[in-house]
Design a protein around this motif. Structure first.
Motif, PDB file in Angstrom:
ATOM      1  N   ASP A 167      -2.835  -1.132   8.459  1.00 51.15           N
ATOM      2  CA  ASP A 167      -2.595   0.171   9.074  1.00 51.15           C
ATOM      3  C   ASP A 167      -2.132   1.210   8.059  1.00 51.15           C
ATOM      4  N   MET A 168      -2.281   0.880   6.769  1.00 53.17           N
ATOM      5  CA  MET A 168      -1.899   1.793   5.694  1.00 53.17           C
ATOM      6  C   MET A 168      -3.083   1.984   4.755  1.00 53.17           C
ATOM      7  N   ASN A 169      -3.105   3.116   4.053  1.00 54.37           N
ATOM      8  CA  ASN A 169      -4.078   3.282   2.977  1.00 54.37           C
ATOM      9  C   ASN A 169      -3.350   3.134   1.642  1.00 54.37           C
ATOM     10  N   TRP A 170      -4.120   3.143   0.558  1.00 56.03           N
ATOM     11  CA  TRP A 170      -3.505   2.861  -0.736  1.00 56.03           C
ATOM     12  C   TRP A 170      -2.482   3.921  -1.144  1.00 56.03           C
ATOM     13  N   GLU A 221       1.373   3.385  -2.237  1.00 56.71           N
ATOM     14  CA  GLU A 221       1.890   3.875  -3.514  1.00 56.71           C
ATOM     15  C   GLU A 221       3.149   4.713  -3.308  1.00 56.71           C
ATOM     16  N   ALA A 222       3.139   5.530  -2.276  1.00 51.06           N
ATOM     17  CA  ALA A 222       4.312   6.356  -1.999  1.00 51.06           C
ATOM     18  C   ALA A 222       5.476   5.502  -1.504  1.00 51.06           C
ATOM     19  N   ARG A 223       5.184   4.502  -0.688  1.00 57.60           N
ATOM     20  CA  ARG A 223       6.247   3.691  -0.102  1.00 57.60           C
ATOM     21  C   ARG A 223       7.002   2.885  -1.152  1.00 57.60           C
ATOM     22  N   VAL A 224       6.275   2.254  -2.079  1.00 60.81           N
ATOM     23  CA  VAL A 224       6.942   1.353  -3.024  1.00 60.81           C
ATOM     24  C   VAL A 224       7.908   2.094  -3.948  1.00 60.81           C
ATOM     25  N   GLY A 269       3.266  -2.505  -7.268  1.00 54.81           N
ATOM     26  CA  GLY A 269       4.601  -1.920  -7.200  1.00 54.81           C
ATOM     27  C   GLY A 269       5.619  -2.706  -6.392  1.00 54.81           C
ATOM     28  N   PHE A 270       5.199  -3.767  -5.744  1.00 52.52           N
ATOM     29  CA  PHE A 270       6.147  -4.556  -4.950  1.00 52.52           C
ATOM     30  C   PHE A 270       6.983  -5.432  -5.883  1.00 52.52           C
ATOM     31  N   ARG A 271       8.282  -5.426  -5.653  1.00 49.52           N
ATOM     32  CA  ARG A 271       9.195  -6.211  -6.484  1.00 49.52           C
ATOM     33  C   ARG A 271      10.029  -7.202  -5.678  1.00 49.52           C
ATOM     34  N   ARG A 272      10.075  -7.016  -4.371  1.00 46.34           N
ATOM     35  CA  ARG A 272      10.782  -7.961  -3.505  1.00 46.34           C
ATOM     36  C   ARG A 272       9.764  -8.493  -2.495  1.00 46.34           C
TER      37      ARG A 272
END
Length: 233
Positions: A5-8, A12-15, A99-102
């Motif tokens: 339900d998300m685009n790239w 990118e903004a979320r992370v 960008g995910f770290r957790r």
């Protein structure tokens, strides 16, 4: 939130604000009279429900795992250990690159546990990251609730029989199955395992009231949500 339900650009903004994500992993294998996809159904559903209030994105469940013990049952798909570990490593690399770290891996299949050493090695190469492996059904609070409900709980027994893993037109037996001889099953090939396991339930009744199952599920969701929200440092 499901990642589909998300685009790239949204990712990118979320992370930049929140680098958490959830990766469910399961298996497609015999579960007696229940869906062959039981492990992936449960892992993904509990991940989505647990993450929903947090907004943390949940990736689609990796459906296939290591299920060589059930290779003689039609419909079972099993990846070799080396294949599976390579897939998990590639997925972790991809999440890190994005960008995910957790990263919380929510596991629905006991046979996937050999990923633990891989995670340890991967973290040594990625010291800026944190990865947790959460076996949702045997996490402390959830397992305690299962044992409180009925200690005769096992693979393909009542403890995996939820409204969303049942199949129309596939009624389950009403008797309680005796515990299989685990040592005898462990020392033989898949065909002889099938002969000794029969329909697939390891022991116990095949179904319990939905009220029991929903109470266990609620504990599982809450415990999984706690893993999403806490214990990253």
């Amino acid at each position: 939130m499901r990642i589909q339900d998300m685009n790239w650009g949204q990712v990118e903004a979320r992370v930049t604000q929140d680098d958490r994500c959830v990766l469910p992993i399961g298996s497609v294998e015999q579960h007696a009279y229940l869906s062959l996809a039981t492990d992936m159904i449960l892992a993904e559903r509990i991940s989505v429900e647990a993450a929903e209030p947090t907004g943390v994105p949940v990736f689609p469940c990796l459906p296939y795992g290591m299920a060589s013990s059930f290779a003689a049952y039609p419909g079972t798909i099993s990846l070799k250990l080396r294949t599976y570990l390579a897939v998990i490593e590639d997925m972790l690399d991809s999440l890190h690159r994005g960008g995910f770290r957790r990263i919380l891996i929510v596991n629905g299949h006991g046979g996937n546990s050999p990923v633990n050493p891989l995670i340890s090695e991967w973290l040594n190469a990625h010291p800026d990251a944190s990865v947790k492996l959460h076996d949702w059904w045997r996490a402390p609070r959830t397992w305690a609730k299962v044992m409180e409900t009925d200690p005769a709980a096992s693979h393909a027994s009542w403890m995996e029989n939820f409204p969303w893993t049942r199949l129309d037109g596939a009624p389950v037996p009403s008797f309680s199955k005796d515990r299989i001889d685990f040592a005898a099953v462990a020392r033989v090939d898949a065909q002889r395992k099938r002969e000794r396991i029969a329909e697939g339930n390891y022991h116990g009744v095949f179904q319990r009231p939905d009220a029991d199952m929903l109470a266990i599920w609620q504990v599982g969701v809450e415990e999984t949500r706690h893993e999403i929200e806490h214990g990253w440092h």
